[in-house]
Design a protein around this motif. Structure first.
Motif, PDB file in Angstrom:
ATOM      1  N   ASP A 169       0.845  -1.185   0.000  1.00  0.00           N
ATOM      2  CA  ASP A 169       0.000   0.000   0.000  1.00  0.00           C
ATOM      3  C   ASP A 169       0.887   1.243   0.000  1.00  0.00           C
ATOM      4  O   ASP A 169       2.112   1.151  -0.114  1.00  0.00           O
ATOM      5  N   ILE A 170       0.293   2.401   0.144  1.00  0.00           N
ATOM      6  CA  ILE A 170       1.060   3.645   0.110  1.00  0.00           C
ATOM      7  C   ILE A 170       2.033   3.715   1.279  1.00  0.00           C
ATOM      8  O   ILE A 170       3.103   4.333   1.178  1.00  0.00           O
TER       9      ILE A 170
ATOM     10  N   ALA B 195      13.460   4.766  -5.362  1.00  0.00           N
ATOM     11  CA  ALA B 195      12.268   4.584  -4.531  1.00  0.00           C
ATOM     12  C   ALA B 195      11.076   5.332  -5.116  1.00  0.00           C
ATOM     13  O   ALA B 195       9.941   4.816  -5.110  1.00  0.00           O
ATOM     14  N   MET B 196      11.301   6.537  -5.626  1.00  0.00           N
ATOM     15  CA  MET B 196      10.202   7.303  -6.212  1.00  0.00           C
ATOM     16  C   MET B 196       9.698   6.644  -7.494  1.00  0.00           C
ATOM     17  O   MET B 196       8.495   6.677  -7.791  1.00  0.00           O
ATOM     18  N   SER B 197      10.600   6.040  -8.274  1.00  0.00           N
ATOM     19  CA  SER B 197      10.158   5.343  -9.481  1.00  0.00           C
ATOM     20  C   SER B 197       9.299   4.135  -9.137  1.00  0.00           C
ATOM     21  O   SER B 197       8.317   3.829  -9.830  1.00  0.00           O
TER      22      SER B 197
ATOM     23  N   GLY C 256       1.203   3.305  -9.057  1.00  0.00           N
ATOM     24  CA  GLY C 256      -0.057   3.986  -9.295  1.00  0.00           C
ATOM     25  C   GLY C 256      -0.575   4.759  -8.108  1.00  0.00           C
ATOM     26  O   GLY C 256      -1.559   5.502  -8.224  1.00  0.00           O
ATOM     27  N   PHE C 257       0.055   4.621  -6.933  1.00  0.00           N
ATOM     28  CA  PHE C 257      -0.357   5.372  -5.757  1.00  0.00           C
ATOM     29  C   PHE C 257       0.215   6.793  -5.832  1.00  0.00           C
ATOM     30  O   PHE C 257       1.407   6.969  -6.109  1.00  0.00           O
TER      31      PHE C 257
END
Length: 552
Positions: free
Chosen positions: A238-239, A261-263, A269-270
């Motif tokens: 999850d997020i 990590a950002m990729s 999709g979150f």
């Protein structure tokens, strides 16, 4: 039979649960972690491992009952130690250990009982304890602070045991394991981020916890048979999972890790949430990049998120750390106005400051935000670092005037129903920051005893006289408060700077500290103590030699 993790799956072995017929258990695999702390056997772990000072005393009644159950009192004949226990003895041992896991409030006692349960003869593929007790132990470990490498290894052991015996690992447990993987050390390393990614890959690939990690760490791939692990129902990240990865990457201060990590987050999709942006804000703050800080603040504003008190504190630290004390002071004044309102002139100035911060720095302060303990700590540390003792002490006095607003509840693994939370004074971190300021800006300028405090502050703030006044207040703290070794270290360094390494003064200070707080510090304080008292020992030896010469 395969060794390594496969053998550990045949029997739920864990760290510290050594079995003479199974030398390559999960404990051995976990021991290959660099920097991991080796656990001792269950027979000595409860007394030799570090125990939290907040933990309640051991339930002696349960342990006495457990020892009594280990003896076959009804049989006076000698018993072969290698023979398996009788069914009654086995049931008594198991029952007492499960009681400990059920009623104790201590992580150490629950972990010790879990280890002892693992040492009992296994019953087919049954777990050593009911799943709800194993999940309870996992929750205790997840809530333990600080998150050390030892906590990570223990949580990995419990979750591996649940998985091996057919239990379900919940989403929050995966997230906690990822979080622990990246917080094992004071400084987050690149290897810690990789370990967190390994756990994440196990989660999305439906593998056992630690399977990817052991593939990287094992000397032989044949020792790790992860393919024999049965599949489970999918647990989707999850997020919180992705934000945890971003936070760990940000702690490494490596832009490559942050981009990775950002990729992963964008591919999921979150959309990033407020906590994600705060983690990035901390990343740019520690790198001293105010341009990056402003960019994150713009994104927070565009997404409609409110900064909140923690976000405002991050802004105070970001700008104060770079010497923008005007921004830090304006933010503090706006927050302080919520507690102690200013007059009309002050309110007009605050409104102008709010508009300036919003237009130039993209900082919007919510109307209901008030300072907390962290706000005061940050301001004290910022002013102390930049050498402004007057404002530093002013913020300290503001904090002491509003004790109900800044009290800190120490985090505990579990709070007993019969006990109240342990509220600690917020003054200890403030003293540490001020002592660090004296060690940084201290001056050896003796001032007469008759000088007033105002004159001393305006002439040479970081001097011995002011340090002595603060130390007198520090030494009279209530007996329930014990400073950390870092606080004591910076205090001694402050005296060394302001006295130009006057060993006699340092010895007097050390003796006062030892008399008030004890003398159980280790590490660099032991080395510092030897340096302080080395001259005294030499002087005593010389005096003894002179006395012998006179007598002769």
């Amino acid at each position: 039979m395969n060794t390594g993790l496969h053998q550990a799956h045949a029997h739920p072995g864990v760290v510290g649960a050594a079995r003479p017929d199974n030398k390559t258990t999960l404990a051995r695999s976990l021991g290959k972690l660099k920097g991991s702390k080796r656990l001792q056997s269950p027979e000595v772990s409860s007394s030799s491992e570090e125990r939290s000072p907040d933990s309640p005393p051991v339930d002696l009644g349960l342990y006495q009952a457990l020892q009594q159950s280990n003896q076959l009192e009804r049989d006076s004949r000698p018993v072969d130690p290698s023979s398996p226990p009788s069914l009654d003895e086995y049931s008594a041992r198991r029952s007492q250990l499960l009681k400990i896991m059920t009623y104790t409030d201590s992580v150490e006692e629950s972990w010790d009982a879990y280890q002892r349960l693992l040492n009992l003869p296994p019953l087919l593929n049954m777990p050593p304890a009911p799943y709800y007790r194993l999940h309870s132990l996992a929750r205790l470990l997840s809530s333990t602070t600080p998150k050390t490498r030892l906590v990570f290894l223990r949580l990995l052991s419990v979750l591996s045991c649940i998985h091996r015996t057919g239990g379900m690992i919940h989403q929050w447990q995966w997230n906690s394991l990822i979080d622990c993987a990246g917080k094992g050390w004071r400084v987050t390393r690149l290897e810690d981020f990789q370990t967190a990614l390994d756990v994440y890959e196990d989660m999305v690939a439906l593998r056992a916890p630690g399977a990817t990690f052991f593939r990287h760490e094992s000397t032989s791939m044949d020792e790790v048979n992860v393919d024999s692990i049965p599949l489970r129902e999918p647990v989707r990240p999850d997020i919180i999972t992705y934000t945890t990865l971003v936070n760990i990457a940000a702690r490494t201060l490596d832009p490559t890790n942050v981009e990775r990590a950002m990729s992963i987050l964008h591919a999921s999709g979150f959309p990033p949430n407020r906590i994600t942006y705060l983690a990035l804000l901390r990343f740019y703050t520690r790198r001293g990049d105010l341009t990056g800080v402003r960019d994150i603040l713009n994104r927070i504003r565009e997404r409609g998120f409110e900064l909140g008190t923690d976000g405002i504190n991050a802004c105070i630290w970001a700008f104060g750390r770079k010497g923008r004390l005007d921004v830090a002071s304006a933010l503090y004044r706006i927050l302080r106005h919520r507690i102690v309102p200013e007059d009309e002139v002050g309110q007009y100035e605050l409104e102008l400051a709010r508009k300036r911060l919003s237009s130039s720095e993209s900082i919007h302060v919510p109307d209901d935000t008030i300072p907390d303990a962290t706000t005061y700590y940050i301001l004290i540390q910022v002013y102390s670092y930049h050498g402004d003792l007057v404002k530093c002490l002013q913020v300290f006095m503001d904090m002491l005037r509003t004790p109900g607003k800044v009290g800190i509840v120490k985090p505990k693994a579990r709070i007993s129903r019969a006990k109240k939370p342990d509220v600690s004074s917020p003054t200890l971190p403030a003293f540490r920051a001020i002592f660090l300021g004296f060690s940084r800006h201290g001056q050896h300028t003796p001032i007469g005893e008759a000088d007033s405090l105002t004159n001393r502050l305006t002439r040479s703030s970081w001097n011995l006289a002011n340090l002595e006044s603060l130390f007198d207040s520090f030494i009279t703290l209530p007996h329930s408060m014990n400073p950390s070794s870092r606080t004591i270290y910076w205090l001694l360094r402050a005296y060394a700077v302001t006295t130009s390494n006057d060993m006699a003064k340092l010895r007097t200070t050390w003796n006062r500290l030892a008399k008030r707080f004890g003398n159980s510090w280790g590490g660099r304080l032991d080395r510092l103590r030897r340096e302080i008292f080395e001259g005294q020992d030499q002087d005593q030896d010389q005096d003894q030699d002179h006395t012998k010469e006179r007598n002769q």
